[in-house]
Every structure is written in C-alpha cells, then in structure tokens.
Enzyme design. Structure first.
Site, PDB file in Angstrom:
ATOM      1  N   LYS A 272       0.866  -1.174   0.000  1.00 40.92           N
ATOM      2  CA  LYS A 272       0.000   0.000   0.000  1.00 40.92           C
ATOM      3  C   LYS A 272       0.905   1.227   0.000  1.00 40.92           C
ATOM      4  CE  LYS A 272      -3.061   2.864   2.705  1.00 40.92           C
ATOM      5  NZ  LYS A 272      -3.628   3.152   4.030  1.00 40.92           N
TER       6      LYS A 272
ATOM      7  N   GLY B 292      -8.271   8.999   9.801  1.00 44.43           N
ATOM      8  CA  GLY B 292      -8.615   9.060  11.212  1.00 44.43           C
ATOM      9  C   GLY B 292      -9.726  10.026  11.568  1.00 44.43           C
TER      10      GLY B 292
ATOM     11  N   ALA C 130      -9.509   5.312   4.218  1.00 47.95           N
ATOM     12  CA  ALA C 130      -9.403   6.453   5.146  1.00 47.95           C
ATOM     13  C   ALA C 130     -10.711   7.209   5.293  1.00 47.95           C
ATOM     14  CB  ALA C 130      -8.296   7.423   4.731  1.00 47.95           C
ATOM     15  N   GLY C 131     -11.033   7.548   6.532  1.00 47.53           N
ATOM     16  CA  GLY C 131     -12.169   8.400   6.832  1.00 47.53           C
ATOM     17  C   GLY C 131     -13.424   7.691   7.292  1.00 47.53           C
TER      18      GLY C 131
END
Length: 257
Positions: A99, A160, A186-187
C-alpha cells in the site's frame, strides 16, 4: 457462484481490509482482526515491527498462511522514503504487494500526488504490486490505473477523521472509469459508512482508526464485517429507484370497491 474479491493475482472472501495500528497491544490487534473476518491486513512498516525478529513482532500474532500481509508506507513524506520502505518490507520476506502512501501535509495527511505518481512508477518498474492511497480525484485515479497499479484507493475523508464519504460524486466517477478494484481508504467512522461505500459499488473498504479507536474494538470489528457484507449484497441486489411521490406496496388492480 461465490462473489470473490479479486486483487492482483489472488481472490478473497472478505472485502474488508484492516490496519494494525493504535491498538493497546498485539493481542487486541489479533482479536480485532479475527472478528473483522479480514483476509488482508495492512501494516505500517515504519511504526509496527515486522522486520526485527529479535523484538516482539506483529507477525508472531498473524498467521501468514491465513492472512495476506500488506506493508504500507505510512509516515513517508517523499517518494524516495516510500520506495525504500517497500524495499525493506520485501527484504524481510513480507511480499511484493504494498500500500503506497506518500503524505503531502502533516496536518491533514492528504497525499502528495506528484510524489505518489513518482513512487508508483518506480515500484512498478521493480516488480511491486502497488495499491496507492490518493485523494478522491478521478484524473489521478485514471493515471495510476494506466500506469499499472493493481487498484486505486481514494480517501473517503482525512485519515482518522471518521467523517465518512464526504464526496460520493467523485467516487462514483472513479468507479465509472475503473478497470481495477476501487477500495475506499481512510475516513470511515462507523458501520454505515462502510455499507455506503459498498452500496455504491466499491470493491472494498480499508480502515484502521474506526475499529482500533472504538470503545469496544472487537465488537466494532464485527460490525464492520457485517456492514461490508450487507453493503455488497445490497449493491448486487440493486436498489429501487428514488421517487418524489409514494408508490403503493400492494397493487390496486382487482381490489373490490
């Protein structure tokens, strides 16, 4: 037929990818991963030990025969740092699928797109299978896909933040033009965020903070597993059209006056 998640040269039952940071210890990490049902586990090479066998090693808690370990370049701010981190992981025998994450801003943790493109090009040339973390930009996603990345991983919101998918329209455009898996990264904050991503047609969801930062990480991991499964099934089933006015659930034809 089984609805398998195909990524590079492998197929998986689970479409949930989970991280390994922010847990209180490796034991809790292990329990959360088991509850999530995830088969791909991403590890920040610069933050979690997977290379030094003389110290407590996360890989002592994760069976490599059961899980695909996905090293990531979290904490890297240049293309050179990211490439060197991937090489270190490969030398440790973790694998060649990575990644790619090159951060451009310390406060927002948004990706540095030029550096990400540069690092992706170099890693692909060296035989890595690259899964890049990027913003929700269809043009960038297209460039990375054409370059040879095995997937594109647009953010839902800042890392985050737990804000969920803030720009579903760009994600939809990315999905329309994608010829490789699209993984929301993410999120995500709660199970409904994961379900929405899957209902849109995303191929997978990657998360860490939403599980590790929950009051009960093990229970949240299970909730995320169920949400991803439900969202995927809803997508395959096909939703009804949205209408401004009501439509009777039961037909009126043949009803006695």
């Amino acid at each position: 037929m089984a609805d398998l998640f195909k990524l590079a040269d492998k197929s998986y039952q689970s479409r949930l990818i989970v991280g390994t940071g922010k847990y209180k210890d490796f034991r809790e990490t292990q329990r959360a991963i088991e509850a999530s049902g995830a088969e791909i586990v991403t590890v920040a090479v610069r933050r979690v030990n997977i290379t030094d066998t003389n110290k407590e090693n996360l890989l002592d808690y994760l069976d490599p025969k059961k899980y695909t370990i996905l090293p990531n370049t979290a904490g890297c701010y240049t293309a050179d740092e990211a490439v060197r981190t991937c090489r270190l992981a490969r030398e440790a025998g973790v694998g060649k699928m990575v990644k790619l994450e090159v951060i451009g801003d310390e406060r927002t943790l948004f990706p540095d797109i030029p550096a990400t493109l540069e690092a992706a090009r170099l890693l692909i040339q060296e035989g890595f299978i690259v899964l890049p973390y990027v913003n929700d930009d269809p043009v960038t996603a297209k460039k990375l896909q054409e370059m040879g990345c095995a997937a594109v991983m647009p953010l839902a919101a800042p890392i985050g933040s737990g804000l969920g998918i803030r720009n579903p329209y760009n994600i939809r455009i990315i999905l329309e033009h994608a010829k490789v898996p699209v993984i929301v990264d993410a999120g995500v904050g709660i199970a409904s965020d994961a379900a929405i991503a899957m209902e849109m047609g995303c191929d997978g969801v990657l998360m860490n903070s939403a599980i590790a930062g929950a009051k009960d990480p093990i229970l949240m991991a299970e909730a995320m597993r169920l949400a991803v499964e439900a969202g995927r099934k809803a997508f395959l089933a096909g939703r009804i059209a949205k209408k401004l006015y009501a439509t009777a659930s039961s037909p009126l034809d043949g009803v006695l006056g």
